[in-house]
Design a protein around this motif. Sequence first.
Motif, PDB file in Angstrom:
ATOM      1  N   SER A   1       1.643  14.141  20.698  1.00  0.00           N
ATOM      2  CA  SER A   1       1.018  13.756  21.965  1.00  0.00           C
ATOM      3  C   SER A   1      -0.210  14.623  22.170  1.00  0.00           C
ATOM      4  O   SER A   1      -0.294  15.744  21.652  1.00  0.00           O
ATOM      5  N   ILE A   2      -1.187  14.091  22.897  1.00  0.00           N
ATOM      6  CA  ILE A   2      -2.425  14.835  23.135  1.00  0.00           C
ATOM      7  C   ILE A   2      -2.131  16.118  23.896  1.00  0.00           C
ATOM      8  O   ILE A   2      -2.627  17.194  23.554  1.00  0.00           O
ATOM      9  N   ILE A   3      -1.339  16.022  24.951  1.00  0.00           N
ATOM     10  CA  ILE A   3      -0.878  17.213  25.673  1.00  0.00           C
ATOM     11  C   ILE A   3       0.462  17.625  25.082  1.00  0.00           C
ATOM     12  O   ILE A   3       1.406  16.832  25.056  1.00  0.00           O
TER      13      ILE A   3
ATOM     14  N   LEU B   1       1.334   6.391  29.923  1.00  0.00           N
ATOM     15  CA  LEU B   1       0.720   7.542  29.261  1.00  0.00           C
ATOM     16  C   LEU B   1       1.636   8.142  28.204  1.00  0.00           C
ATOM     17  O   LEU B   1       1.175   8.634  27.169  1.00  0.00           O
ATOM     18  N   ALA B   2       2.957   8.083  28.432  1.00  0.00           N
ATOM     19  CA  ALA B   2       3.898   8.566  27.430  1.00  0.00           C
ATOM     20  C   ALA B   2       3.870   7.673  26.193  1.00  0.00           C
ATOM     21  O   ALA B   2       3.896   8.152  25.053  1.00  0.00           O
TER      22      ALA B   2
ATOM     23  N   VAL C   1      -0.269  10.290  25.305  1.00  0.00           N
ATOM     24  CA  VAL C   1      -1.132  11.247  26.007  1.00  0.00           C
ATOM     25  C   VAL C   1      -0.297  12.441  26.467  1.00  0.00           C
ATOM     26  O   VAL C   1      -0.739  13.590  26.375  1.00  0.00           O
ATOM     27  N   ILE C   2       0.917  12.172  26.958  1.00  0.00           N
ATOM     28  CA  ILE C   2       1.819  13.238  27.397  1.00  0.00           C
ATOM     29  C   ILE C   2       3.085  13.192  26.543  1.00  0.00           C
ATOM     30  O   ILE C   2       3.456  12.133  26.024  1.00  0.00           O
TER      31      ILE C   2
ATOM     32  N   GLY D   1       9.648   8.479  34.721  1.00  0.00           N
ATOM     33  CA  GLY D   1       8.937   7.458  33.965  1.00  0.00           C
ATOM     34  C   GLY D   1       8.540   7.918  32.577  1.00  0.00           C
ATOM     35  O   GLY D   1       8.293   7.097  31.695  1.00  0.00           O
ATOM     36  N   VAL D   2       8.500   9.238  32.368  1.00  0.00           N
ATOM     37  CA  VAL D   2       8.016   9.789  31.103  1.00  0.00           C
ATOM     38  C   VAL D   2       8.871   9.394  29.894  1.00  0.00           C
ATOM     39  O   VAL D   2       8.330   8.979  28.866  1.00  0.00           O
TER      40      VAL D   2
END
Length: 404
Positions: A4-6, A51-52, A56-57, A305-306
Amino acid sequence: MVYSIIQPDETWLLWAFLAGWAAVSIYLEQKYSWASKVSGAIIALVGAMLLANLQVIPLESPVYDTVWSYVVPLAIPLLLFQSNIIKIWNESGRLLLMFLLSGIGTVAGAIIAFFLLKDVIPGLAEVAAIMTGSYIGGSVNLAALAARFETPGDIISSTVVADNMMMALYFLILMAIPALKFFTKRFSTPHIQEVEETRTDEDENLAASYWKGKEISLKDIALAVGTAFVLVAFSFKLAEIFASVIPTGENVALNILNTILGDGYLMLTTLTLIAVTVFSSYFESIRGAQEIGTYLIYIFFVVIGVPASLPVILQNAPLLFVLVFIMVAVNMLISFIFGKLFKFNLEEIIIASNANIGGPTTAAAMAISKGWRKLVAPILIVGTIGYIVGNYAGVALGQWFSGF
């Protein structure tokens, strides 16, 4: 470890995302009518989910664990500061009955799903029990029962993925039902009619109207947060003491007593409700507690939601999605059948079912977004009772299922 980016250990970046996206969700809800209708809770959950899945996260991080361990317990008492049981009993008594009837649907769904899937899903006895608790009180119960049954982390992760996907889908369905003539022709809709009769501006944002600015002093913030910390600390410590002194083993009664008194969330909810009722004048004098608690719970919405990774659910949890689908479908069916039988209105049925599946905060958020203001306070108190009822039901079914 999924890329993941983060990264999972980038604590400040992840906290910036959680707190920032919760703020964005609230802003959108109060700024735009479409977002108000969808509700900020759904925006928070779906945004994190996207985003997950776009990597991204990260799907897992100690930061998320911190939200479960500290943010959620602090949010619970803050949201209950205005929930004097005696004061709002006349308003919530009817809704409590509908909530419990809806809970019967959850239990029935769990039993049906268990006997249909017990030979194909490993550890289903525990999973079905955990989801019973979750679908009678929300995701807070999922965490409590997962710890209670000491369920392996990989099973819980897959279950949370299936649960989050199902919740997002079901909430969207519930949001759409009041606009469908099939339902409005068969059920009374007094709250919908009241909104239509009293609303002067068709473009009025109901969420912004409900959360309009109020005078809040530094003293209010200090008392609200300080009291919440004290309630959480005292409740969890007391539960810890009871869990250590009440023996467990062959004695079923002692096992049940240990489960009830040794559960931190049960103790926190119970002691908060007692304190708010006994010292009602003190808690009612504190302004801003609901706003602070709601913001904290929006951070929780982002976190749940992640884990909803689409590849994970396709690879590891398709049958678990079938499990939660059956449970939610039966809950919905039973809710509307009992609602029709006992002449509940459409709004009460929808809010009660929402409170079962997602918990009191998602139900309250929906009531606010729809303009059903008279249902907000009652569903908060009634839904919170689901924390207790759901845990009891989950433990009971878990013990029964484990015998098969």
